[in-house]
Scaffold this motif. Structure first.
Motif, short mmCIF file in Angstrom:
data_model
loop_
_atom_site.label_atom_id
_atom_site.label_comp_id
_atom_site.label_asym_id
_atom_site.label_seq_id
_atom_site.Cartn_x
_atom_site.Cartn_y
_atom_site.Cartn_z
N VAL A 17 25.61 57.06 59.54
CA VAL A 17 25.03 56.17 58.54
C VAL A 17 24.84 56.92 57.23
O VAL A 17 25.21 56.43 56.15
CB VAL A 17 23.69 55.56 59.03
N LYS A 18 24.29 58.10 57.29
CA LYS A 18 24.04 58.88 56.07
C LYS A 18 25.33 59.23 55.35
O LYS A 18 25.41 59.15 54.12
CB LYS A 18 23.24 60.15 56.40
N ILE A 19 26.35 59.62 56.09
CA ILE A 19 27.64 59.93 55.48
C ILE A 19 28.22 58.69 54.81
O ILE A 19 28.77 58.76 53.71
CB ILE A 19 28.60 60.53 56.52
N ALA A 20 28.07 57.54 55.46
CA ALA A 20 28.62 56.30 54.91
C ALA A 20 27.97 55.91 53.59
O ALA A 20 28.64 55.46 52.67
CB ALA A 20 28.47 55.17 55.92
N VAL A 21 26.66 56.08 53.49
CA VAL A 21 25.97 55.66 52.26
C VAL A 21 25.91 56.77 51.23
O VAL A 21 25.74 56.49 50.04
CB VAL A 21 24.56 55.10 52.53
N GLY A 22 26.05 58.01 51.67
CA GLY A 22 25.99 59.11 50.72
C GLY A 22 24.65 59.16 50.01
O GLY A 22 23.61 59.08 50.63
#
Length: 147
Positions: A17-22
């Motif tokens: 999730v964190k990688i997806a939203v940056g």
């Protein structure tokens, strides 16, 4: 060992999730309720096609990574070879991930972090109520049992 594996599986979920939203919650606009998405699009923060494209990209990568991780943990790390044991271990991981998503991600991280607040949409509810979380998680729990 199982607790460590469950922790690592949930950590992988969070990292995805964190990688997806940056560093911009707008990148994960597909996680938000439709009224919030509509407001963000109306404000010019993004467009509908970009949201759809990011959603498809994220969900494809998410399902593949989480499936490979689950198969790796159950089949390789734990060495499970029979259907019954694989089913019950997989079900445990999926149900823990389900609860983790509803409580840790939705209610705690999204609900208590300013990161997820979109400028210009502060007046719109974007965090599910406990009742909504419970209903959604119960439905998904049944899907995992059947699947």
């Amino acid at each position: 060992m199982l607790l460590l594996q469950l922790f690592l599986y949930c950590l992988l979920f969070t990292a995805m999730v964190k990688i997806a939203v940056g560093d911009n919650a707008v990148n994960g606009l597909y996680f938000y309720p439709q009224p919030v998405q509509d407001r963000a699009i109306a404000l010019g923060l993004t467009d509908r096609e970009t949201v759809r494209r990011r959603f498809r990209r994220f969900m494809t990568a998410f399902y593949l990574v989480m499936l490979v991780a689950l198969l790796g943990i159950v089949g390789i790390w734990n060495g499970v070879r029979d259907f019954g044991s694989a089913y019950w271990q997989s079900l445990l991981f999926l149900e823990v991930m389900n609860v983790y998503d509803g409580v840790a991600i939705d209610k705690l991280w999204v609900g208590h972090s300013r990161f997820w607040q979109l400028p210009g949409a502060e007046d719109l509810p974007y965090v599910q109520t406990w009742g909504q979380v419970l209903r959604k998680r119960c439905r998904l729990a049944l899907v995992w049992v059947a699947g």
